[in-house]
Design an enzyme around this catalytic site. Structure first.
Site, mmCIF file in Angstrom:
data_model
loop_
_atom_site.group_PDB
_atom_site.id
_atom_site.type_symbol
_atom_site.label_atom_id
_atom_site.label_comp_id
_atom_site.label_asym_id
_atom_site.label_seq_id
_atom_site.Cartn_x
_atom_site.Cartn_y
_atom_site.Cartn_z
ATOM 1 N N LEU A 1 -5.425 7.376 0.134
ATOM 2 C CA LEU A 1 -4.030 6.998 0.401
ATOM 3 C C LEU A 1 -3.693 6.930 1.893
ATOM 4 O O LEU A 1 -2.612 7.325 2.334
ATOM 5 C CB LEU A 1 -3.061 7.942 -0.352
ATOM 6 C CG LEU A 1 -3.197 7.841 -1.882
ATOM 7 C CD1 LEU A 1 -2.463 8.980 -2.578
ATOM 8 C CD2 LEU A 1 -2.652 6.505 -2.395
ATOM 9 N N CYS B 1 -0.616 11.547 -7.785
ATOM 10 C CA CYS B 1 -0.995 12.389 -6.642
ATOM 11 C C CYS B 1 -0.998 13.853 -7.031
ATOM 12 O O CYS B 1 -0.218 14.276 -7.878
ATOM 13 C CB CYS B 1 0.011 12.219 -5.517
ATOM 14 S SG CYS B 1 0.103 10.559 -5.024
ATOM 15 N N LYS C 1 0.848 -1.196 0.000
ATOM 16 C CA LYS C 1 0.000 0.000 0.000
ATOM 17 C C LYS C 1 0.881 1.243 0.000
ATOM 18 O O LYS C 1 1.943 1.258 0.629
ATOM 19 C CB LYS C 1 -0.867 -0.057 1.259
ATOM 20 C CG LYS C 1 -1.642 1.179 1.575
ATOM 21 C CD LYS C 1 -2.938 1.220 0.812
ATOM 22 C CE LYS C 1 -3.642 2.559 0.981
ATOM 23 N NZ LYS C 1 -4.209 3.078 -0.259
ATOM 24 N N GLY D 1 -5.113 -6.868 -8.439
ATOM 25 C CA GLY D 1 -5.567 -5.824 -7.520
ATOM 26 C C GLY D 1 -6.934 -6.098 -6.922
ATOM 27 O O GLY D 1 -7.076 -6.907 -5.992
ATOM 28 N N THR D 2 -7.944 -5.478 -7.482
ATOM 29 C CA THR D 2 -9.307 -5.549 -6.954
ATOM 30 C C THR D 2 -9.778 -6.988 -6.724
ATOM 31 O O THR D 2 -10.550 -7.252 -5.795
ATOM 32 C CB THR D 2 -10.257 -4.803 -7.919
ATOM 33 O OG1 THR D 2 -9.815 -3.437 -7.985
ATOM 34 C CG2 THR D 2 -11.689 -4.830 -7.465
ATOM 35 N N GLY E 1 -7.759 -4.998 -13.607
ATOM 36 C CA GLY E 1 -8.845 -5.944 -13.840
ATOM 37 C C GLY E 1 -8.450 -7.392 -13.989
ATOM 38 O O GLY E 1 -9.235 -8.201 -14.477
ATOM 39 N N LYS F 1 4.750 4.288 -11.755
ATOM 40 C CA LYS F 1 3.386 3.780 -11.941
ATOM 41 C C LYS F 1 2.573 4.828 -12.695
ATOM 42 O O LYS F 1 2.282 5.911 -12.163
ATOM 43 C CB LYS F 1 2.742 3.464 -10.598
ATOM 44 C CG LYS F 1 1.321 2.974 -10.768
ATOM 45 C CD LYS F 1 0.951 1.982 -9.727
ATOM 46 C CE LYS F 1 -0.477 1.511 -9.887
ATOM 47 N NZ LYS F 1 -0.932 0.780 -8.725
ATOM 48 N N ASN G 1 -2.811 2.649 -13.192
ATOM 49 C CA ASN G 1 -3.495 3.025 -11.957
ATOM 50 C C ASN G 1 -4.995 3.147 -12.292
ATOM 51 O O ASN G 1 -5.407 2.854 -13.407
ATOM 52 C CB ASN G 1 -2.919 4.341 -11.430
ATOM 53 C CG ASN G 1 -2.987 4.412 -9.916
ATOM 54 O OD1 ASN G 1 -3.986 4.007 -9.314
ATOM 55 N ND2 ASN G 1 -1.946 4.911 -9.295
ATOM 56 N N ILE H 1 -10.077 6.011 -1.117
ATOM 57 C CA ILE H 1 -9.529 5.746 0.216
ATOM 58 C C ILE H 1 -8.730 6.954 0.699
ATOM 59 O O ILE H 1 -8.686 7.255 1.891
ATOM 60 C CB ILE H 1 -8.615 4.485 0.191
ATOM 61 C CG1 ILE H 1 -9.361 3.256 -0.349
ATOM 62 C CG2 ILE H 1 -8.014 4.195 1.571
ATOM 63 C CD1 ILE H 1 -10.517 2.769 0.479
HETATM 64 C C1 LIG Z 1 -8.762 0.186 -2.737
HETATM 65 C C2 LIG Z 1 -7.610 0.496 -3.661
HETATM 66 C C3 LIG Z 1 -6.487 1.138 -3.168
HETATM 67 C C4 LIG Z 1 -5.415 1.446 -4.003
HETATM 68 N N1 LIG Z 1 -4.307 2.069 -3.484
HETATM 69 C C5 LIG Z 1 -3.249 2.355 -4.302
HETATM 70 C C6 LIG Z 1 -2.069 2.960 -3.767
HETATM 71 O O1 LIG Z 1 -1.938 3.197 -2.564
HETATM 72 N N2 LIG Z 1 -1.071 3.264 -4.650
HETATM 73 C C7 LIG Z 1 -1.164 2.984 -5.999
HETATM 74 O O2 LIG Z 1 -0.236 3.277 -6.758
HETATM 75 N N3 LIG Z 1 -2.254 2.362 -6.502
HETATM 76 C C8 LIG Z 1 -3.290 2.048 -5.694
HETATM 77 N N4 LIG Z 1 -4.397 1.410 -6.214
HETATM 78 C C9 LIG Z 1 -4.433 1.055 -7.651
HETATM 79 C C10 LIG Z 1 -4.098 -0.432 -7.855
HETATM 80 O O3 LIG Z 1 -2.801 -0.731 -7.390
HETATM 81 C C11 LIG Z 1 -4.207 -0.811 -9.344
HETATM 82 O O4 LIG Z 1 -3.289 -0.047 -10.091
HETATM 83 C C12 LIG Z 1 -5.600 -0.568 -9.916
HETATM 84 O O5 LIG Z 1 -6.600 -0.842 -8.964
HETATM 85 C C13 LIG Z 1 -5.856 -1.405 -11.174
HETATM 86 O O6 LIG Z 1 -5.778 -2.787 -10.914
HETATM 87 P P1 LIG Z 1 -7.077 -3.697 -10.527
HETATM 88 O O7 LIG Z 1 -8.153 -3.339 -11.509
HETATM 89 O O8 LIG Z 1 -6.607 -5.094 -10.630
HETATM 90 O O9 LIG Z 1 -7.460 -3.310 -9.141
HETATM 91 C C14 LIG Z 1 -5.477 1.095 -5.386
HETATM 92 C C15 LIG Z 1 -6.613 0.438 -5.882
HETATM 93 C C16 LIG Z 1 -7.672 0.130 -5.036
HETATM 94 C C17 LIG Z 1 -8.858 -0.607 -5.602
#
Ligand SMILES: Cc1cc2nc3c(=O)[nH]c(=O)nc-3n(C[C@H](O)[C@H](O)[C@H](O)COP(=O)(O)O)c2cc1C
Length: 329
Positions: free
Chosen positions: A96, A153, A68, A288-289, A267, A188, A215, A94
């Site tokens: 961060l 950010c 995180k 991720g999700t 995804g 990223k 992201n 959230i």
């Molecule tokens: C609840 C949540 C918190 C996330 N926190 C961060 C983070 O702290 N830093 C970051 O670079 N990406 C963060 N992401 C983005 C994920 O790392 C990822 O890039 C994005 O969700 C796409 O992948 P996914 O569709 O598999 O979730 C977050 C995503 C979610 C859903």
């Protein structure tokens, strides 16, 4: 049947199965100098600091954990509601939330260090100086394999525009962070831009060793009965299967534009989803999700990749054999 459901267990790489005569490929990857035992990682913000999932998942089997996002000082995050489920995805704001780099080093990293998996630390800040300070603090920390820089950010000094949506700000930020650390540096990238390859090139020119993408996509949902936004923050980041085609397209475009290795994400739920990114040109993937629905999602993806390659690509000896090999005729 989906690949992830076919139930094949991970087998030792390069070992010949006497019954099937199939040679299991060696899935290890050298990602920007980081030795990954396999190409499946967990995406930042969706797997905590590993400890939260350790009762459900053998962390030793993961290629890596991207933790995180960590900032210089602790951040409480946004008020609730911070999450809203959408068709094939979710919106999150959230904010961060994190305990700050000192607590991370003292209380979170020692736990992860016990495991034989790469630990990549996702960092962020509201100014270049913030990012710099976190990177300097992590440099040399035992058990940190690399730094992933979240450039999505708001740049407070530049009026709140995200670093990652301005090519010049991206280059300046990453060049400065580059000077602060000898650790492998992974930028990223944000999908909320017109041409993601411009940002990939800026990261390359700034001296980054690798790229992560994508992201979340900026989104919004409204409760039509109350007229209020679903998230207290009004807008949030869209993630989950709904964004996968956008992410695969961006991974493909970036892989053709720069030669830096890519961690593809967006995804991924099954092995087939992960293989799309690898065929598009990614060297590794992050789940991720999907972790929120199934804590074992990353391991299911890993098992599924092995099963898929054994069944459909028996000649493949490693990820490099298929990376970028999307069949465009
Ligand atoms: C609840 C949540 C918190 C996330 N926190 C961060 C983070 O702290 N830093 C970051 O670079 N990406 C963060 N992401 C983005 C994920 O790392 C990822 O890039 C994005 O969700 C796409 O992948 P996914 O569709 O598999 O979730 C977050 C995503 C979610 C859903």
């Amino acid at each position: 049947m989906r690949i992830a459901e076919c139930g094949m267990r991970n087998k030792k790489s390069e070992i010949q199965n006497p019954k099937s005569k199939i040679v299991h490929p060696n899935l290890s990857v050298d990602f920007a100098g980081i030795k990954l035992k396999n190409p499946v990682l967990t995406a930042s913000g969706t797997f905590g600091y590993g400890e939260e999932y350790a009762d459900f998942v053998d962390l030793n089997r993961l290629g890596g954990v991207i933790v995180k996002g960590i900032s210089l000082k602790p951040i409480a995050g946004n008020p609730p509601p911070r999450i809203w489920e959408t068709p094939s995805g979710m919106l999150n704001a959230i904010g961060l939330e994190n305990p700050g780099v000192e607590v991370f080093l003292r209380e979170k990293l020692p736990f992860l260090r016990q495991y034989d998996t790469a630990v990549i630390v996702n960092i962020f800040g509201c100014s270049v100086d913030d990012y710099l300070a976190v990177a300097e603090r992590l440099d040399g920390a035992e058990g940190v394999s690399g730094i992933e820089v979240n450039i999505s950010c708001p740049n407070v000094k530049a009026g709140g525009m995200a670093f990652g949506t301005d090519v010049k700000a991206t280059f300046e930020l990453l060049s400065t962070v580059r000077k602060a650390t000898r650790l492998p540096l992974i930028a990223k990238l944000s999908p909320n831009v017109t041409d993601v390859t411009d940002f990939a090139k800026a990261a390359r020119d700034a001296g980054c060793d690798g790229l992560s993408l994508i992201n979340t996509l900026l989104g919004m949902a409204i409760d039509v009965r109350t007229g209020k936004p679903r998230l207290a923050n009004c807008t949030g980041g869209l993630s989950g299967p709904a964004i996968r085609p956008v992410a695969v397209r961006m991974a493909w475009q970036v892989a053709r534009a720069v030669s830096l290795p890519i961690i593809g994400m967006g995804g991924i739920v099954t092995a087939e989803d992960a293989l799309e990114f690898i065929l598009a040109g990614a060297s590794a993937v992050a789940v991720g999700t999907a972790n929120f629905m199934n804590p074992r999602a990353a391991l299911d993806v890993l098992d599924g990749i092995e099963a898929f390659l054994a069944e459909y690509r028996p000649g493949v000896t490693g990820i490099e054999d298929i990376r970028g090999k999307v069949n465009i005729t």
